[in-house]
Structure formats: structure tokens, C-alpha cells
Design a protein around this motif. Structure first.
Motif, PDB file in Angstrom:
ATOM      1  N   SER A  46       0.800  -1.219   0.000  1.00 39.63           N
ATOM      2  CA  SER A  46       0.000   0.000   0.000  1.00 39.63           C
ATOM      3  C   SER A  46       0.833   1.269   0.000  1.00 39.63           C
ATOM      4  N   SER A  47       2.084   1.180   0.506  1.00 39.43           N
ATOM      5  CA  SER A  47       2.892   2.397   0.644  1.00 39.43           C
ATOM      6  C   SER A  47       4.001   2.530  -0.381  1.00 39.43           C
ATOM      7  N   GLY A  48       4.274   1.476  -1.137  1.00 41.90           N
ATOM      8  CA  GLY A  48       5.255   1.577  -2.209  1.00 41.90           C
ATOM      9  C   GLY A  48       6.578   0.899  -1.928  1.00 41.90           C
ATOM     10  N   LEU A  49       7.389   0.773  -2.971  1.00 41.77           N
ATOM     11  CA  LEU A  49       8.660   0.060  -2.909  1.00 41.77           C
ATOM     12  C   LEU A  49       9.642   0.622  -1.882  1.00 41.77           C
ATOM     13  N   PRO A  50       9.725   1.948  -1.678  1.00 41.31           N
ATOM     14  CA  PRO A  50      10.688   2.447  -0.687  1.00 41.31           C
ATOM     15  C   PRO A  50      10.495   1.866   0.709  1.00 41.31           C
ATOM     16  N   THR A  51       9.264   1.540   1.071  1.00 42.44           N
ATOM     17  CA  THR A  51       9.026   0.944   2.384  1.00 42.44           C
ATOM     18  C   THR A  51       9.741  -0.388   2.505  1.00 42.44           C
ATOM     19  N   ALA A  52       9.657  -1.210   1.458  1.00 41.87           N
ATOM     20  CA  ALA A  52      10.322  -2.511   1.486  1.00 41.87           C
ATOM     21  C   ALA A  52      11.833  -2.356   1.421  1.00 41.87           C
ATOM     22  N   ALA A  53      12.322  -1.507   0.530  1.00 41.06           N
ATOM     23  CA  ALA A  53      13.772  -1.372   0.327  1.00 41.06           C
ATOM     24  C   ALA A  53      14.453  -0.764   1.546  1.00 41.06           C
ATOM     25  N   LEU A  54      13.989   0.409   1.966  1.00 40.59           N
ATOM     26  CA  LEU A  54      14.624   1.078   3.095  1.00 40.59           C
ATOM     27  C   LEU A  54      14.347   0.356   4.404  1.00 40.59           C
ATOM     28  N   GLY A  55      13.152  -0.205   4.538  1.00 38.63           N
ATOM     29  CA  GLY A  55      12.829  -0.938   5.756  1.00 38.63           C
ATOM     30  C   GLY A  55      13.709  -2.151   5.949  1.00 38.63           C
ATOM     31  N   ASN A  56      13.884  -2.950   4.909  1.00 36.30           N
ATOM     32  CA  ASN A  56      14.741  -4.130   5.007  1.00 36.30           C
ATOM     33  C   ASN A  56      16.198  -3.747   5.197  1.00 36.30           C
ATOM     34  N   GLY A  57      16.662  -2.739   4.460  1.00 34.34           N
ATOM     35  CA  GLY A  57      18.055  -2.341   4.561  1.00 34.34           C
ATOM     36  C   GLY A  57      18.404  -1.807   5.937  1.00 34.34           C
ATOM     37  N   LEU A  58      17.571  -0.927   6.469  1.00 41.57           N
ATOM     38  CA  LEU A  58      17.849  -0.356   7.790  1.00 41.57           C
ATOM     39  C   LEU A  58      17.689  -1.396   8.888  1.00 41.57           C
ATOM     40  N   CYS A  59      16.694  -2.280   8.730  1.00 40.27           N
ATOM     41  CA  CYS A  59      16.509  -3.348   9.708  1.00 40.27           C
ATOM     42  C   CYS A  59      17.738  -4.244   9.768  1.00 40.27           C
ATOM     43  N   LEU A  60      18.265  -4.625   8.607  1.00 39.12           N
ATOM     44  CA  LEU A  60      19.455  -5.469   8.588  1.00 39.12           C
ATOM     45  C   LEU A  60      20.641  -4.755   9.216  1.00 39.12           C
ATOM     46  N   ALA A  61      20.802  -3.467   8.925  1.00 40.66           N
ATOM     47  CA  ALA A  61      21.914  -2.710   9.496  1.00 40.66           C
ATOM     48  C   ALA A  61      21.842  -2.709  11.022  1.00 40.66           C
ATOM     49  N   VAL A  62      20.660  -2.456  11.561  1.00 40.87           N
ATOM     50  CA  VAL A  62      20.486  -2.433  13.014  1.00 40.87           C
ATOM     51  C   VAL A  62      20.829  -3.789  13.620  1.00 40.87           C
ATOM     52  N   LEU A  63      20.366  -4.857  12.992  1.00 37.54           N
ATOM     53  CA  LEU A  63      20.582  -6.196  13.535  1.00 37.54           C
ATOM     54  C   LEU A  63      22.035  -6.641  13.410  1.00 37.54           C
ATOM     55  N   ILE A  64      22.723  -6.197  12.373  1.00 39.32           N
ATOM     56  CA  ILE A  64      24.160  -6.503  12.283  1.00 39.32           C
ATOM     57  C   ILE A  64      24.915  -5.771  13.386  1.00 39.32           C
ATOM     58  N   TYR A  65      24.560  -4.512  13.621  1.00 37.47           N
ATOM     59  CA  TYR A  65      25.168  -3.788  14.739  1.00 37.47           C
ATOM     60  C   TYR A  65      24.957  -4.553  16.044  1.00 37.47           C
ATOM     61  N   ALA A  66      23.767  -5.133  16.207  1.00 39.76           N
ATOM     62  CA  ALA A  66      23.411  -5.796  17.461  1.00 39.76           C
ATOM     63  C   ALA A  66      24.095  -7.148  17.640  1.00 39.76           C
ATOM     64  N   THR A  67      24.466  -7.802  16.538  1.00 39.18           N
ATOM     65  CA  THR A  67      24.992  -9.172  16.626  1.00 39.18           C
ATOM     66  C   THR A  67      26.450  -9.314  16.213  1.00 39.18           C
ATOM     67  N   ALA A  68      27.022  -8.299  15.595  1.00 38.37           N
ATOM     68  CA  ALA A  68      28.378  -8.435  15.045  1.00 38.37           C
ATOM     69  C   ALA A  68      29.403  -8.788  16.117  1.00 38.37           C
ATOM     70  N   GLY A  69      29.272  -8.205  17.306  1.00 32.84           N
ATOM     71  CA  GLY A  69      30.240  -8.478  18.347  1.00 32.84           C
ATOM     72  C   GLY A  69      30.066  -9.826  19.012  1.00 32.84           C
TER      73      GLY A  69
END
Length: 251
Positions: A46-69
Motif C-alpha cells: 500500500s505504501s510503495g517500494l521504498p518501504t520494502a527497500a529502506l525498511g529491510n536495509g535499515l533493519c538489517l543494518a540495526v541487527l548486524i550492529y546488534a549481533t556483530a560483536g
């Protein structure tokens, strides 16, 4: 109590020298990525492709920060497989990590399906696009290329000592996923992660054209890792950062 102790001994026997917290970090990280990434995909209808692209990308970045160490922040069987074929992890860690990632993806996807309103279930968050049914070869090539870029970015920002992005690496990796979804999302569903595809497929019991995705993403990840390792990385010592790129396990 005896049964619990026996179960713990069995688990320790499977893990070998791999710390339990490493495996739990991969499980939890992928479960959260499957949940939030899938939710972004569902909302993008309903909200368009940017929601999927930016949402997945930022979510992955946050989770890598949380688990990398803790575990190295692989969160993707394609990344783990590339690390194995470039001799940065051993076979035991390969299979244990992938098992944790697949199980986490299933848990995250099932929880998301249970929490989504019925209207969103008409457009499930499985990684399928407009080309999946009619043009599987094109889907395979798109997924191969975008996963190649993702894993290439991982090696360039994490493994390459001369070009390490250090604290910025997770954000750059997340942006590579966002770019991939912008490029291929409508056509393939924007997987770049076989665990992400597996979890959603199992949650909806829909495995149509499923094999295209693990084949393309695993091959793309392996190709990127081996190419970067062979042509750009200088020989590295086997004892790297804890949990991420350690010496091969003896199993």
C-alpha cells in the motif's frame, strides 16, 4: 533434571567449540529480520517500494550492529557460505549457523503471519515477484547479481583490513540490501537471503519456484566471496575477530 542435562550435553556435542551465544545471536537476529523485513514488504503493497527497500536495509543494518560483536552478524546463509569457502569459518560453524538462521527465519515469519491483519495475508510477504513464475532464469540472474553485490560489500567493508569501514560496515551492508530491493524487488521479491525466503515459504506453505532463490543466492554469495578473497585480499591470519572469521572448527 537429568533429561535437561542430557539435552544440554547433546547440544554441546553438536556445537563443539562454538559458544552457544553465537548461535543464539544468529537465531534471534534472523528471526527479527524475517519479522520486520517481512512486515516492511507487506506494508509496501500500500505504501510503495521504498518501504520494502529502506525498511529491510535499515533493519538489517540495526541487527548486524546488534549481533556483530557476538556471532559476527552473518544473518544470511549466503554470507556464512561465502565465509566457509574462503576458509574463514569451519564446517561445523557453517552448518550450525545455517541451521540457526533457517530456524530463526521460520519463527519470525510464522509470528508475522499470526500478527498481520487478514487483509495483508492476501498479499503474503513471500519473496516472489512479477517474473518468478514466467521467467525463472531472469529471476535466478537477478538474485545472483544482487546477492553478489551484498556479499562483495561484506568482504570489502569487514574482511578487507585495508578498506575496513569499521563501525560504518553494518550500515553500508544494509544499504546494499536496500539498493538490491530497489533494483529487483518488483521482479523477484528481493530475497538475497535464502533463510528469508525459506521462512516465508514455510509460513505460508508455498514452495512454488522456491529452489530458484537458494540456488541463486548461495552461488552469488560464494562467487563474490571467492572473487574478493582471491583478487583483492592479502593473506590474513587465521585468528580473526571472535565468532565471525575464526580458524576452521575441527569438524
Amino acid at each position: 533434571k537429568e533429561q535437561l542435562l542430557a539435552a544440554m550435553e547433546s547440544i554441546n556435542g553438536v556445537l563443539g567449540k562454538i559458544p552457544m551465544q553465537n548461535v543464539l545471536a544468529e537465531f534471534v537476529g534472523v528471526a527479527l529480520f524475517a519479522f520486520f523485513g517481512g512486515a516492511c514488504d507487506a506494508n509496501s503493497v500500500s505504501s510503495g517500494l521504498p518501504t520494502a527497500a529502506l525498511g529491510n536495509g535499515l533493519c538489517l543494518a540495526v541487527l548486524i550492529y546488534a549481533t556483530a560483536g557476538i556471532s559476527g552478524g552473518h544473518l544470511n546463509p549466503a554470507v556464512t557460505t561465502a565465509m566457509y569457502f574462503t576458509k574463514r569459518i569451519g564446517s561445523r560453524r557453517l552448518w550450525v549457523y545455517i541451521a540457526a538462521q533457517l530456524l530463526g527465519a521460520v519463527v519470525g515469519a510464522v509470528f508475522l503471519r499470526l500478527t498481520l491483519p487478514p487483509a495483508f495475508l492476501d498479499t503474503p510477504f513471500v519473496t516472489r515477484g512479477s517474473l518468478t513464475s514466467a521467467h525463472p532464469v531472469q529471476v535466478l540472474l537477478l538474485e545472483f547479481i544482487t546477492t553478489f553485490v551484498l556479499v562483495y560489500t561484506v568482504f570489502a567493508t569487514v574482511c578487507d583490513e585495508t578498506g575496513k569501514a569499521k563501525n560504518a560496515a553494518p550500515l553500508i551492508i544494509g544499504l546494499s540490501v536496500a539498493v538490491g530491493i530497489f533494483a529487483e524487488g518488483p521482479f523477484t521479491g528481493g530475497s538475497m537471503n535464502p533463510a528469508r525466503t525459506f521462512g516465508a515459504a514455510l509460513a505460508f506453505f508455498n514452495f512454488d519456484h522456491f529452489l530458484i532463490y537458494p540456488i541463486a543466492t548461495l552461488l552469488g554469495g560464494m562467487a563474490a566471496g571467492m572473487l574478493y578473497d582471491k583478487f583483492f585480499l592479502e593473506p590474513q591470519a587465521s585468528d580473526q575477530d571472535p565468532g565471525a572469521y575464526d580458524e576452521p572448527d575441527q569438524a
